[in-house]
Design a protein around this motif. Structure first.
Motif, short mmCIF file in Angstrom:
data_model
loop_
_atom_site.label_atom_id
_atom_site.label_comp_id
_atom_site.label_asym_id
_atom_site.label_seq_id
_atom_site.Cartn_x
_atom_site.Cartn_y
_atom_site.Cartn_z
N ALA A 11 114.04 90.15 83.70
CA ALA A 11 115.25 90.90 84.06
C ALA A 11 114.97 91.87 85.20
CB ALA A 11 115.77 91.65 82.83
N CYS A 12 113.83 92.54 85.14
CA CYS A 12 113.43 93.45 86.23
C CYS A 12 113.29 92.69 87.55
CB CYS A 12 112.12 94.15 85.88
SG CYS A 12 112.26 95.41 84.61
N GLN A 13 112.71 91.51 87.46
CA GLN A 13 112.51 90.70 88.67
C GLN A 13 113.84 90.32 89.30
OE1 GLN A 13 110.23 87.14 88.00
NE2 GLN A 13 109.90 86.76 90.17
N LEU A 17 103.40 89.56 84.66
CA LEU A 17 103.61 90.50 85.76
C LEU A 17 102.97 90.00 87.05
CD1 LEU A 17 103.25 94.12 84.34
CD2 LEU A 17 105.09 93.26 85.80
N ILE A 18 101.75 89.50 86.95
CA ILE A 18 101.06 88.97 88.13
C ILE A 18 101.86 87.82 88.74
CG2 ILE A 18 99.00 87.72 88.91
CD1 ILE A 18 97.41 89.41 86.88
N GLN A 19 102.34 86.93 87.90
CA GLN A 19 103.14 85.80 88.38
C GLN A 19 104.42 86.29 89.07
OE1 GLN A 19 104.54 83.13 85.34
NE2 GLN A 19 105.37 81.66 86.80
N ALA A 20 105.10 87.25 88.45
CA ALA A 20 106.35 87.76 89.02
C ALA A 20 106.11 88.38 90.39
CB ALA A 20 106.97 88.78 88.07
N PHE A 21 105.07 89.18 90.52
CA PHE A 21 104.78 89.82 91.81
C PHE A 21 104.32 88.80 92.86
CE2 PHE A 21 104.39 93.96 89.49
CZ PHE A 21 105.30 94.66 90.26
N SER A 22 103.68 87.73 92.42
CA SER A 22 103.22 86.70 93.37
C SER A 22 104.39 85.97 94.03
CB SER A 22 102.31 85.69 92.67
OG SER A 22 103.05 84.80 91.85
N GLN A 23 105.57 86.07 93.41
CA GLN A 23 106.75 85.37 93.93
C GLN A 23 107.67 86.28 94.74
OE1 GLN A 23 108.25 84.01 90.17
NE2 GLN A 23 106.89 82.21 90.09
N THR A 24 107.24 87.52 94.98
CA THR A 24 108.07 88.48 95.71
C THR A 24 107.73 88.48 97.19
OG1 THR A 24 106.50 90.27 95.28
CG2 THR A 24 108.29 89.98 93.70
N GLU A 25 108.43 89.36 97.94
CA GLU A 25 108.11 89.51 99.36
C GLU A 25 106.73 90.14 99.53
OE1 GLU A 25 110.59 93.18 98.23
OE2 GLU A 25 110.54 91.04 97.76
N VAL A 26 106.22 90.06 100.74
CA VAL A 26 104.83 90.44 101.01
C VAL A 26 104.52 91.86 100.56
CG1 VAL A 26 103.13 90.83 102.85
CG2 VAL A 26 104.56 88.78 102.88
N THR A 27 105.46 92.79 100.77
CA THR A 27 105.19 94.19 100.47
C THR A 27 104.90 94.44 98.99
OG1 THR A 27 107.58 94.55 100.32
CG2 THR A 27 106.52 95.11 102.41
N LEU A 28 105.43 93.59 98.13
CA LEU A 28 105.22 93.77 96.68
C LEU A 28 104.09 92.91 96.13
CD1 LEU A 28 108.88 93.99 95.29
CD2 LEU A 28 107.23 95.85 95.49
N LYS A 29 103.64 91.93 96.91
CA LYS A 29 102.61 91.01 96.40
C LYS A 29 101.33 91.74 96.01
CE LYS A 29 104.07 86.76 98.71
NZ LYS A 29 104.39 85.97 97.52
N ARG A 30 101.06 92.84 96.69
CA ARG A 30 99.81 93.57 96.41
C ARG A 30 99.76 94.07 94.96
NH1 ARG A 30 96.34 93.95 100.25
NH2 ARG A 30 97.01 93.59 102.40
#
Length: 473
Positions: free
Chosen positions: A55-57, A84-97
């Motif tokens: 939902a946050c994603q 969480l790692i998977q969700a962030f891996s699918q975001t834009e570059v600024t959030l991937k870190r």
């Protein structure tokens, strides 16, 4: 806990899951649900955590979930960490870190990663081109015994290929006891992306000999390799394989075929593919117009450009480069002027870029409108590039304008001081003008700069033809 309180808690969990899956549509809801999770100690529940993170994603609030599971819960379940790692891996570059931050948090809190952790961490590292961090993760993979997992291995291949370390990629590939279609495809893509097209085709052949069936991603990368390498026979074999396999020509695959045929000099085959396709996008139209431009068939490219507009497909910057190049190759001076004027007047929603100016300078100079070409260069809102001055020089040489040739050649020497072809043109030009002292000075300059006459012996016209072709790549 009494059975009644347990039942109440279970009912609350069910209600929260329902809210997360059905009605949670605003940041305010997320905040309220987070409060309830903490209040009733439900944030440890992996099912709720998964749905909360999802939902946050969807609402762009992943940082809220990140804070919850790193600050308020110091040691979340590995499943939550992976989610969480998977969700962030699918975001834009600024959030991937944050994928990497979550992985680091796991180390700090002694949460041991598993084989589901690494592919998503490596995906973020690949997208961020973080080679050194990736190599550190590689050592962790070996240390914790996940080096034989094919999904982890493929992710490592992708990391090294994305970072341009094709030798490390090949080493990893050679050490794999088993390879699937993804492994082979990453190797092909890696060689293609670093310009080693012959190696990419060799790997594709090896894949065929190994009996591994390619997928659409494999074929798109193989076709791109064929296009750049001029491997028409292999490209035609791929087209035949697609037909025999009964694959639908979707937009990506069909466009790749058109691009391959256009760059291999068989745009008529590409046009047949174009007509077969049920769906087309701007990239499809660009590929066929560019192919016609490369075939010096402006008489077909320009009408197709107008058909594209009538089909309500909005041209982009690449489309205009292709159609202006088509005009230049086919001598359609007035048509080119008209299209460029529409571009200048904002008809297409973007201003002309340096590639559009290079095409126009080439068109005007090639057909003797040297003053118009020079005026266009002076009025450009950006600094002229090598392609722009090269187009002017080629036109000036073709039409015998020595004064303007000298000016353009010096500009090119300034932009490409290591390209001996321009020095040779200057020296030859001074010789033609009887300015032997100046010609000797140019030769001395070449010697002083360690440039070989032999390297510059090819005609500048060929150099500039190559520059114009690069605009269509």
């Amino acid at each position: 806990m009494t059975s009644k309180s347990y039942q109440q808690l279970n009912n609350l969990a069910t209600k929260i899951l329902h809210l997360l899956n059905k009605t949670c549509i605003s940041p305010a809801h997320i905040s309220q649900i987070q409060t309830q999770l903490i209040l009733h100690n439900l944030h440890f529940n992996t099912t709720i955590a998964h749905n909360f993170i999802s939902a946050c994603q969807s609402l762009g609030l992943l940082n809220s979930a990140f804070t919850l599971y790193t600050k308020l819960i110091k040691k979340p379940h590995i499943f939550i960490c992976n989610t969480l790692i998977q969700a962030f891996s699918q975001t834009e570059v600024t959030l991937k870190r944050n994928s990497i931050s979550m992985y680091a948090h796991m180390h700090t809190e002694a949460i041991f990663p598993n084989n589901y952790t690494f592919p998503f961490v490596l995906k973020s590292l690949s997208d961020l081109k973080e080679l050194k961090l990736g190599q550190s993760v590689h050592t962790h993979i070996v240390k914790w015994g996940h080096a034989c997992d094919i999904y982890v291995q493929n992710s490592l291949l992708n990391l090294y290929a994305s970072c341009g370390k094709i030798d490390l990629c090949k080493q990893q590939f050679d050490e794999m006891p088993h390879r699937d279609v993804v492994s082979w495809t990453v190797m092909i893509m890696g060689y293609k992306d670093c310009g080693k097209y012959d190696d990419a085709l060799v790997v594709f052949e090896q894949m065929r000999n190994a009996g591994v069936a390619p997928n659409r991603v494999t074929m798109v990368n193989a076709l791109s390799t064929c296009a750049n390498f001029g491997a028409l026979d292999m490209g035609m074999w791929i087209h035949d394989y697609i037909r025999r396999s009964g694959w639908e020509l979707d937009v990506i695959l069909g466009t790749s075929l058109i691009d391959m045929y256009g760059k291999c000099g068989k745009i008529e085959y590409g046009f047949w593919v174009f007509q077969e396709m049920k769906q087309k996008n701007v990239y499809t139209w660009n590929a066929v117009i560019r192919g016609l431009a490369l075939a010096k068939s402006g008489e077909e490219a320009v009408p197709l450009f107008f058909i594209m507009e009538r089909e309500n497909v909005s041209p982009d910057e690449v489309t205009l480069v292709a159609v202006l190049c088509a005009c230049a190759y086919s001598g359609m001076v007035e048509q080119g002027r008209e299209i460029f004027s529409w571009l200048m007047n904002g008809k297409y929603g973007f201003p002309p870029g340096v590639k559009h100016y290079a095409c126009m300078v080439d068109l005007l100079a090639r057909y003797g409108h040297l003053e118009d070409a020079f005026r266009m260069i002076k009025e450009m809102p950006m600094e002229p590039t090598k392609s722009v001055w090269g187009a002017l020089l080629a036109g000036c040489r073709l039409h015998g304008n020595q004064e303007m040739s000298e000016f353009a050649a010096w500009k090119l020497v300034g932009l490409a001081p290591k390209n001996s072809a321009y020095y040779v043109v200057l020296a030859n030009l001074y010789g033609e003008m009887g300015r032997w002292n100046d010609a000797e000075k140019i030769r001395a300059m070449m010697k002083e700069r360690g440039l070989s006459k032999d390297l510059g012996s090819s005609s500048v016209e060929l150099e500039d033809q190559k520059d114009l072709l690069e605009l269509l790549r």
